[in-house]
Design a protein around this motif. Structure first.
Motif, PDB file in Angstrom:
ATOM      1  N   THR A 145       0.836  -1.199   0.000  1.00 52.41           N
ATOM      2  CA  THR A 145       0.000   0.000   0.000  1.00 52.41           C
ATOM      3  C   THR A 145       0.871   1.248   0.000  1.00 52.41           C
ATOM      4  N   ALA A 146       2.080   1.158   0.520  1.00 54.66           N
ATOM      5  CA  ALA A 146       3.071   2.246   0.519  1.00 54.66           C
ATOM      6  C   ALA A 146       2.685   3.439   1.384  1.00 54.66           C
ATOM      7  N   ALA A 147       1.396   3.633   1.655  1.00 52.73           N
ATOM      8  CA  ALA A 147       0.917   4.856   2.310  1.00 52.73           C
ATOM      9  C   ALA A 147       1.614   5.190   3.626  1.00 52.73           C
ATOM     10  N   PRO A 148       1.822   4.206   4.552  1.00 52.92           N
ATOM     11  CA  PRO A 148       2.457   4.575   5.816  1.00 52.92           C
ATOM     12  C   PRO A 148       3.871   5.125   5.651  1.00 52.92           C
ATOM     13  N   LYS A 149       4.538   4.730   4.584  1.00 50.07           N
ATOM     14  CA  LYS A 149       5.898   5.206   4.350  1.00 50.07           C
ATOM     15  C   LYS A 149       5.922   6.578   3.676  1.00 50.07           C
ATOM     16  N   PRO A 153      -2.904   8.342   4.533  1.00 48.90           N
ATOM     17  CA  PRO A 153      -3.874   7.421   5.110  1.00 48.90           C
ATOM     18  C   PRO A 153      -4.064   6.202   4.212  1.00 48.90           C
ATOM     19  N   ALA A 154      -4.869   5.271   4.666  1.00 46.53           N
ATOM     20  CA  ALA A 154      -5.278   4.168   3.790  1.00 46.53           C
ATOM     21  C   ALA A 154      -6.048   4.787   2.624  1.00 46.53           C
ATOM     22  N   GLU A 155      -5.568   4.509   1.410  1.00 47.52           N
ATOM     23  CA  GLU A 155      -6.083   5.221   0.243  1.00 47.52           C
ATOM     24  C   GLU A 155      -7.285   4.550  -0.391  1.00 47.52           C
ATOM     25  N   TYR A 156      -8.116   5.374  -1.010  1.00 52.91           N
ATOM     26  CA  TYR A 156      -9.149   4.942  -1.941  1.00 52.91           C
ATOM     27  C   TYR A 156      -9.984   3.756  -1.460  1.00 52.91           C
ATOM     28  N   THR A 171      -5.809  -7.034   7.515  1.00 52.49           N
ATOM     29  CA  THR A 171      -5.920  -5.656   7.048  1.00 52.49           C
ATOM     30  C   THR A 171      -5.076  -4.705   7.888  1.00 52.49           C
ATOM     31  N   THR A 172      -5.138  -4.852   9.198  1.00 51.34           N
ATOM     32  CA  THR A 172      -4.360  -3.955  10.054  1.00 51.34           C
ATOM     33  C   THR A 172      -2.864  -4.125   9.792  1.00 51.34           C
ATOM     34  N   ASP A 173      -2.433  -5.352   9.602  1.00 50.97           N
ATOM     35  CA  ASP A 173      -1.018  -5.600   9.281  1.00 50.97           C
ATOM     36  C   ASP A 173      -0.636  -4.890   7.984  1.00 50.97           C
ATOM     37  N   VAL A 174      -1.420  -5.112   6.922  1.00 55.77           N
ATOM     38  CA  VAL A 174      -1.095  -4.582   5.600  1.00 55.77           C
ATOM     39  C   VAL A 174      -1.156  -3.060   5.576  1.00 55.77           C
ATOM     40  N   LEU A 175      -2.177  -2.486   6.223  1.00 59.80           N
ATOM     41  CA  LEU A 175      -2.350  -1.031   6.158  1.00 59.80           C
ATOM     42  C   LEU A 175      -1.485  -0.280   7.167  1.00 59.80           C
ATOM     43  N   PHE A 176      -1.211  -0.875   8.311  1.00 61.65           N
ATOM     44  CA  PHE A 176      -0.376  -0.186   9.304  1.00 61.65           C
ATOM     45  C   PHE A 176       1.091  -0.140   8.880  1.00 61.65           C
ATOM     46  N   THR A 177       1.588  -1.228   8.327  1.00 60.17           N
ATOM     47  CA  THR A 177       3.021  -1.324   8.036  1.00 60.17           C
ATOM     48  C   THR A 177       3.394  -0.877   6.634  1.00 60.17           C
ATOM     49  N   GLY A 178       2.492  -1.067   5.682  1.00 61.96           N
ATOM     50  CA  GLY A 178       2.840  -0.780   4.295  1.00 61.96           C
ATOM     51  C   GLY A 178       3.920  -1.700   3.761  1.00 61.96           C
ATOM     52  N   ARG A 179       4.126  -2.826   4.432  1.00 68.80           N
ATOM     53  CA  ARG A 179       5.196  -3.738   4.024  1.00 68.80           C
ATOM     54  C   ARG A 179       4.886  -4.401   2.686  1.00 68.80           C
ATOM     55  N   VAL A 180       5.912  -4.937   2.066  1.00 71.85           N
ATOM     56  CA  VAL A 180       5.737  -5.670   0.817  1.00 71.85           C
ATOM     57  C   VAL A 180       5.168  -7.053   1.122  1.00 71.85           C
ATOM     58  N   VAL A 181       4.096  -7.382   0.447  1.00 75.10           N
ATOM     59  CA  VAL A 181       3.452  -8.691   0.583  1.00 75.10           C
ATOM     60  C   VAL A 181       3.558  -9.401  -0.763  1.00 75.10           C
ATOM     61  N   ARG A 182       4.180 -10.552  -0.769  1.00 71.20           N
ATOM     62  CA  ARG A 182       4.293 -11.324  -2.009  1.00 71.20           C
ATOM     63  C   ARG A 182       2.957 -11.954  -2.371  1.00 71.20           C
ATOM     64  N   ALA A 183       2.784 -12.265  -3.644  1.00 71.30           N
ATOM     65  CA  ALA A 183       1.530 -12.840  -4.126  1.00 71.30           C
ATOM     66  C   ALA A 183       1.144 -14.089  -3.349  1.00 71.30           C
ATOM     67  N   GLU A 184       2.123 -14.928  -3.039  1.00 74.48           N
ATOM     68  CA  GLU A 184       1.819 -16.186  -2.350  1.00 74.48           C
ATOM     69  C   GLU A 184       1.239 -15.932  -0.965  1.00 74.48           C
ATOM     70  N   GLU A 185       1.733 -14.911  -0.257  1.00 68.73           N
ATOM     71  CA  GLU A 185       1.190 -14.591   1.066  1.00 68.73           C
ATOM     72  C   GLU A 185      -0.190 -13.959   0.942  1.00 68.73           C
ATOM     73  N   PHE A 186      -0.352 -13.070  -0.021  1.00 66.82           N
ATOM     74  CA  PHE A 186      -1.659 -12.452  -0.233  1.00 66.82           C
ATOM     75  C   PHE A 186      -2.692 -13.501  -0.623  1.00 66.82           C
ATOM     76  N   ASP A 187      -2.264 -14.510  -1.341  1.00 65.12           N
ATOM     77  CA  ASP A 187      -3.158 -15.610  -1.698  1.00 65.12           C
ATOM     78  C   ASP A 187      -3.618 -16.347  -0.443  1.00 65.12           C
TER      79      ASP A 187
END
Length: 278
Positions: A145-149, A153-156, A171-187
């Motif tokens: 999401t890049a936003a925290p960096k 805010p959480a966009e759109y 969701t809180t993990d992904v939006l709070f950290t903005g970390r890179v999530v690989r496709a396999e983890e997102f799956d």
């Protein structure tokens, strides 16, 4: 509209492919791209021959979000690049007031939309994929999401759509950290419908899109409307009663007659175009 940063085509089966098309800038999002994308989708939504829309990126990138070179130019502003027109096309509008907004309008389309994430997907592009109906990614694709960096805010609408797709914990993990999530983890989180190796990706998405194009357009549109109406309602009884009403209505339509005839004749059904529900 003259298309400069997008392109699209429709095949004989009614599968439309839309490309975000700035390969020299890794398909980064601009106001012009926003307007062109909406215009294309308005054309496809109104074309009775189109049954499925596949959204992807030219080359080996889906979209890296806002153009990195433009980011410093936005400092002190209240928005990104405003685009070409104060009144862009509004496909998907008018179905529910909750969908009459940027990206959320994708939920209002009659046609199902598949995000074919063929590479890096960042910022607004994560929301773009999230508001599609189905999502596939190439193995190893990076999402952020890049936003925290960036101090944003959480966009759109990501704070609304992501909990409905992957739950509050992820969701809180992904939006709070903005970390890179690989496709396999997102799956594994439930964001994706499938992950395929690069050499198989295009064919796998194409096969799925053609399978979807072969079923009743009216049934797909109806199910899409039901899914989101029920997601916005706590009333299970209303969902059951509405489904019963729809059954009574759709059993009088040509698609039901053709579906039954095909089932009894042990053949594949052939649904005519232009039968989507309103």
């Amino acid at each position: 509209m003259e298309l400069k940063v997008t392109r699209y085509e429709v095949d004989d089966a009614g599968v439309a492919t839309v490309w975000l098309h700035r390969p020299e800038r890794r398909n980064s999002w601009t106001g012009r791209m926003h307007d062109e994308f909406r215009w294309i989708c308005a054309q496809l939504e109104n074309d009775p021959m189109v049954r499925v829309i596949v959204l992807t990126g030219t080359g080996t990138t889906f979209c890296i979000g806002a153009d990195p070179k433009a980011l410093s130019g936005y400092v002190g502003r209240e928005h990104y690049d405003p685009g070409l027109s104060a009144e862009p096309a509004n496909p998907g509008y008018g179905v529910r007031p909750e969908f009459d907004s940027d990206l959320a309008w994708q939920l209002g389309l009659r046609k199902p939309m598949i995000a074919a994430v063929n590479g890096a997907c960042a910022g607004i592009a994560v929301a773009l994929a999230a508001f599609c109906d189905l999502r596939f990614a190439v193995a190893g694709a990076k999402f952020t999401t890049a936003a925290p960096k960036l101090g944003l805010p959480a966009e759109y609408g990501l704070s609304w759509i992501l909990p409905r797709l992957i739950g509050m914990t992820h969701t809180t993990d992904v939006l709070f950290t903005g970390r890179v999530v690989r496709a396999e983890e997102f799956d594994r989180m439930g964001f994706l419908n499938g992950v395929f190796p690069a050499e198989e990706f295009d064919a796998a998405v194409r096969t799925y899109a053609h399978r979807l194009a072969a079923v009743s357009p009216a049934s797909v549109t109806s199910a899409k409307r039901q899914i989101w109406a029920d997601a916005l309602s706590p009333d299970a009884r209303a969902a059951v009663e509405e489904s019963k009403r729809l059954i009574g209505t759709m059993m009088r339509e040509p698609d039901y007659k053709e579906g039954v005839a095909a089932f009894l004749g042990r053949r594949e059904p052939s649904f005519r175009p232009g039968r989507e529900q309103a």
